[in-house]
Design a protein around this motif. Structure first.
Motif, short mmCIF file in Angstrom:
data_model
loop_
_atom_site.label_atom_id
_atom_site.label_comp_id
_atom_site.label_asym_id
_atom_site.label_seq_id
_atom_site.Cartn_x
_atom_site.Cartn_y
_atom_site.Cartn_z
N UNK A 1 19.35 49.91 45.28
CA UNK A 1 19.59 49.67 43.86
C UNK A 1 20.15 50.91 43.19
N UNK A 2 20.93 50.69 42.14
CA UNK A 2 21.45 51.80 41.34
C UNK A 2 20.30 52.65 40.80
N UNK A 3 19.20 51.99 40.44
CA UNK A 3 18.05 52.70 39.89
C UNK A 3 17.48 53.71 40.89
N UNK A 4 17.46 53.33 42.16
CA UNK A 4 16.98 54.23 43.21
C UNK A 4 17.89 55.44 43.33
N UNK A 5 19.21 55.19 43.33
CA UNK A 5 20.18 56.28 43.44
C UNK A 5 20.06 57.23 42.26
N UNK A 6 19.98 56.68 41.06
CA UNK A 6 19.88 57.52 39.86
C UNK A 6 18.61 58.36 39.87
N UNK A 7 17.49 57.74 40.27
CA UNK A 7 16.22 58.46 40.31
C UNK A 7 16.28 59.62 41.29
N UNK A 8 16.87 59.38 42.45
CA UNK A 8 16.99 60.43 43.47
C UNK A 8 17.78 61.62 42.93
N UNK A 9 18.96 61.38 42.34
CA UNK A 9 19.77 62.48 41.82
C UNK A 9 19.07 63.19 40.66
N UNK A 10 18.36 62.44 39.82
CA UNK A 10 17.65 63.06 38.69
C UNK A 10 16.57 64.02 39.16
N UNK A 11 15.82 63.62 40.18
CA UNK A 11 14.78 64.50 40.72
C UNK A 11 15.40 65.75 41.33
N UNK A 12 16.46 65.57 42.10
CA UNK A 12 17.15 66.72 42.70
C UNK A 12 17.60 67.69 41.62
N UNK A 13 18.18 67.16 40.56
CA UNK A 13 18.67 68.02 39.49
C UNK A 13 17.55 68.84 38.84
N UNK A 14 16.38 68.26 38.78
CA UNK A 14 15.24 68.95 38.17
C UNK A 14 14.79 70.16 39.00
N UNK B 1 20.06 60.72 50.56
CA UNK B 1 18.98 59.73 50.63
C UNK B 1 18.24 59.87 51.96
N UNK B 2 19.01 59.88 53.05
CA UNK B 2 18.39 59.95 54.37
C UNK B 2 17.57 61.20 54.56
N UNK B 3 18.05 62.30 54.01
CA UNK B 3 17.34 63.58 54.13
C UNK B 3 16.00 63.52 53.41
N UNK B 4 16.01 63.10 52.17
CA UNK B 4 14.76 63.05 51.41
C UNK B 4 13.82 61.97 51.92
N UNK B 5 14.38 60.82 52.28
CA UNK B 5 13.55 59.74 52.82
C UNK B 5 12.88 60.20 54.11
N UNK B 6 13.65 60.92 54.94
CA UNK B 6 13.08 61.41 56.20
C UNK B 6 12.01 62.48 55.96
N UNK B 7 12.17 63.26 54.88
CA UNK B 7 11.14 64.26 54.55
C UNK B 7 9.82 63.56 54.21
N UNK B 8 9.94 62.45 53.47
CA UNK B 8 8.74 61.69 53.14
C UNK B 8 8.07 61.12 54.39
N UNK B 9 8.90 60.64 55.32
CA UNK B 9 8.37 60.12 56.58
C UNK B 9 7.79 61.26 57.42
N UNK B 10 8.47 62.38 57.42
CA UNK B 10 8.02 63.55 58.19
C UNK B 10 6.65 64.03 57.72
N UNK C 1 7.80 59.49 44.79
CA UNK C 1 8.15 59.67 46.19
C UNK C 1 9.15 60.80 46.37
N UNK C 2 10.19 60.80 45.53
CA UNK C 2 11.26 61.79 45.67
C UNK C 2 10.74 63.19 45.38
N UNK C 3 9.84 63.31 44.44
CA UNK C 3 9.28 64.63 44.13
C UNK C 3 8.44 65.17 45.29
N UNK C 4 7.63 64.30 45.87
CA UNK C 4 6.80 64.74 47.01
C UNK C 4 7.69 65.17 48.18
#
Length: 590
Positions: free
Chosen positions: A255-268, A516-525, A568-571
């Protein structure tokens, strides 16, 4: 102990390279199979035999993938192989014909009434494909009628895909001059790229100047390929009534919402990585880093790791995660699935491609002994493992999106990078390896973000007409300044020309899937660290679902998290932030 070869074995797939008679026979068989399917499709549709259509489609999907993978390997190993280029054109043409038949199949799917669909989708031979079939129905409803979509596919062979192939031809001929001991040699793009991690800044700077000059000299041609490729894409989008990001979001099942949330957290959290870059500049005796300093080692040591040592290190630490990943990796080395030789004439970059009928993969890269090379090798093996655990699934359920593909690869990379830091033999080595991890985070959070920003702006301007070479340079440099928070001294304005990903037709906006893959994998890791080797089976279960769920559904089922929320993205990003803190602590006396 086996000595692992630096070159791959393609002859066991099809003997004879681009002149392979075996491959020619295979292609003819594929064409015949498509012709037979085309002849029977109308009858099967009229008889409403959905299961039989699916039964015919799935082997052809595998054969198309097998043929395409072989040609990609031929082109990558030798950019001067003109016969491979011809074969690429042939496979692209066959693929367009097959895609036209799939479009007809999709039109049939949307013609089925809701009541009839509810019955059909629960038939035993179809039920396991429910997600992908309903996805095809949904996407088909968003497209044009059969005749128009078929025409788009046919024109795309010499138009859309033709521009991408021209880009490959142009860049395949490009060499970068490099002066060594008073003599000038001409390096392949891949060989020159490895010079950006040379400990000598003069080497990096002179390579970059030649690199930039070379891409600028070819920019008039490459701006044409990029403009026409994008123009074709935008014309199709306009006809369908699509926004620019609709297709990439479709492809990535997000979803667009997922993409936007990911970039927003990174920017922070970017300020943390700017702090790292400023510290690195200070250690190197610079006020600010330039683009060609981003991958510079902190140590002047020129020690490298042999391919054999790198392979053994990967195997050792994959084994600690789980036996199945290690078993697949060992087989990859022993059976020569990997092309890693550092030689001229190869394409730049790295990739992993799969041969579904052989149930094997092939990995391409250029190995020169750096820590980054070992990470790349682990990364590509992660892709291979992803395919390995899905080999027994129906072909339609193996078609996973690019963002989750990058999850598997970066997860494997993380295992190796983390292990390298923990097993370092000295403080100097530990710092170098830790910094390699942080470099990767900077690349994923800033470099990739600059690509995303550039493409969004470029597509907005391309709607109004051709975008000049000069303007492309401006857009690229502006995007880099924004993504890197103005923290660099020199940027890379011709990056749009040198980066293959901007010119790939199969996956538009091939940038954010990496992040996305990098951060998602960090959560899995993080979960893997908590659960140890017992986690491998859970990880495999997640990978096997990647072809039959949206990423939001995947995260909810296997991780119990909501990707549209920041938590999730912050963790996940905090694991990377901790690497920066560790780096700053280790270098506090410098």
């Amino acid at each position: 102990m086996s000595t692992y070869s630096l070159t791959w074995d393609l002859d066991s797939i099809f003997n004879g390279g681009s002149e392979s008679e075996e491959f020619q026979t295979y292609v003819k068989s594929l064409e015949q199979g498509i012709h037979e399917f085309k002849s029977s499709l109308d009858h099967l549709i009229n008889e409403k035999k959905l299961a039989e259509i699916i039964h015919a489609i799935q082997p052809l999907m595998n054969q198309m993938k097998e043929a395409g993978a072989f040609v990609s390997c031929l082109q990558a190993q030798n950019v001067n192989d003109s016969k491979a280029g011809e074969l690429k054109g042939k496979i692209t043409s066959i693929s367009a014909e097959f895609q036209t038949l799939l479009t007809k199949f999709d039109q049939y799917l949307i013609s089925i009434s809701s009541d009839e669909w509810a019955t059909k989708i629960n038939e035993p031979e179809i039920k396991s494909l429910q997600f992908v079939l309903e996805e095809r129905r949904e996407r088909a409803a968003e497209k044009l009628d059969l005749d128009q979509e078929s025409l788009i596919l046919q024109l795309g062979v010499d138009g859309y895909h033709g521009w991408s192939q021209l880009y490959d031809t142009i860049t395949g001929r490009i060499t970068i001059p490099f002066e060594k001991e008073g003599e000038t040699e001409h390096l392949s793009v891949g060989q020159a790229a490895n010079k950006f991690s040379d400990p000598d800044r003069n080497v990096r700077k002179s390579t970059f100047e030649n690199w930039e000059r070379t891409w600028e000299e070819n920019g008039d041609l490459l701006s044409q390929t990029l403009n026409h490729l994008a123009g074709y894409r935008l014309s199709v989008y306009k006809k369908r009534g699509w926004e620019t990001l609709k297709e990439p979001l479709f492809i990535n099942r997000m979803q667009q919402e997922t993409l936007d949330t990911m970039w927003n957290v990174i920017d922070q959290y970017k300020h943390v990585f700017v702090e790292y870059m400023n510290k690195k500049a200070s250690i190197l005796g610079l006020e600010k880093l330039s683009w060609y300093d981003l991958d510079a080692p902190l140590s002047t040591s020129t020690s490298t790791v042999s391919y054999q040592e790198g392979a053994e290190f990967i195997l050792k630490h994959f084994e600690r995660f789980g036996p199945k990943m290690a078993e697949m990796a060992k087989r990859s080395f022993e059976e020569r699935w990997i092309e890693a030789e550092d030689r001229k004439g190869k394409m730049p970059g790295g990739f992993c491609t799969s041969f579904p009928e052989q149930e094997q993969s092939r990995i391409f890269m250029t190995y020169s002994g750096t820590a980054s090379n070992i990470s790349t090798l682990a990364h590509e093996l992660g892709h291979a493992f992803h395919q390995y655990v899905m080999n027994d699934l129906e072909p339609m359920n193996q078609r996973y999106a690019m963002n989750v593909a990058e999850t598997a690869s970066t997860f494997a990379e993380m295992i190796v990078a983390d292990a390298a830091v923990k097993t370092a033999k000295s403080e100097e080595e530990k710092l170098a390896l830790l910094e390699d991890k942080v470099q990767r985070s900077v690349a994923l959070f800033m470099n990739i973000h600059s690509r995303f920003i550039f493409e969004k702006q470029f597509y907005e301007e391309r709607r109004e007409g051709m975008v000049s070479q000069k303007r492309l340079n401006e857009l690229m440099e502006n995007a880099q300044k924004e993504a890197y928070k103005n923290s660099l001294d020199e940027y890379h304005p011709t990056f749009w020309a040198s980066k293959l990903h901007f010119h790939i037709t199969g996956v538009p906006f091939y940038n954010f899937p990496y992040t996305f893959g990098y951060l998602f994998s960090l959560g899995i890791y993080a979960r893997a660290l908590e659960e140890g080797s017992e986690f491998e089976e859970k990880y495999i279960a997640l990978l096997r679902d990647t072809g039959r769920m949206t990423v939001e559904e995947l995260a909810q089922k296997h991780l119990e998290v909501d990707l549209t929320k920041q938590d999730f993205w912050e963790k996940a990003i905090l694991l990377s932030v901790q690497d920066v803190h560790d780096f700053l602590e280790m270098t506090s006396k410098n």
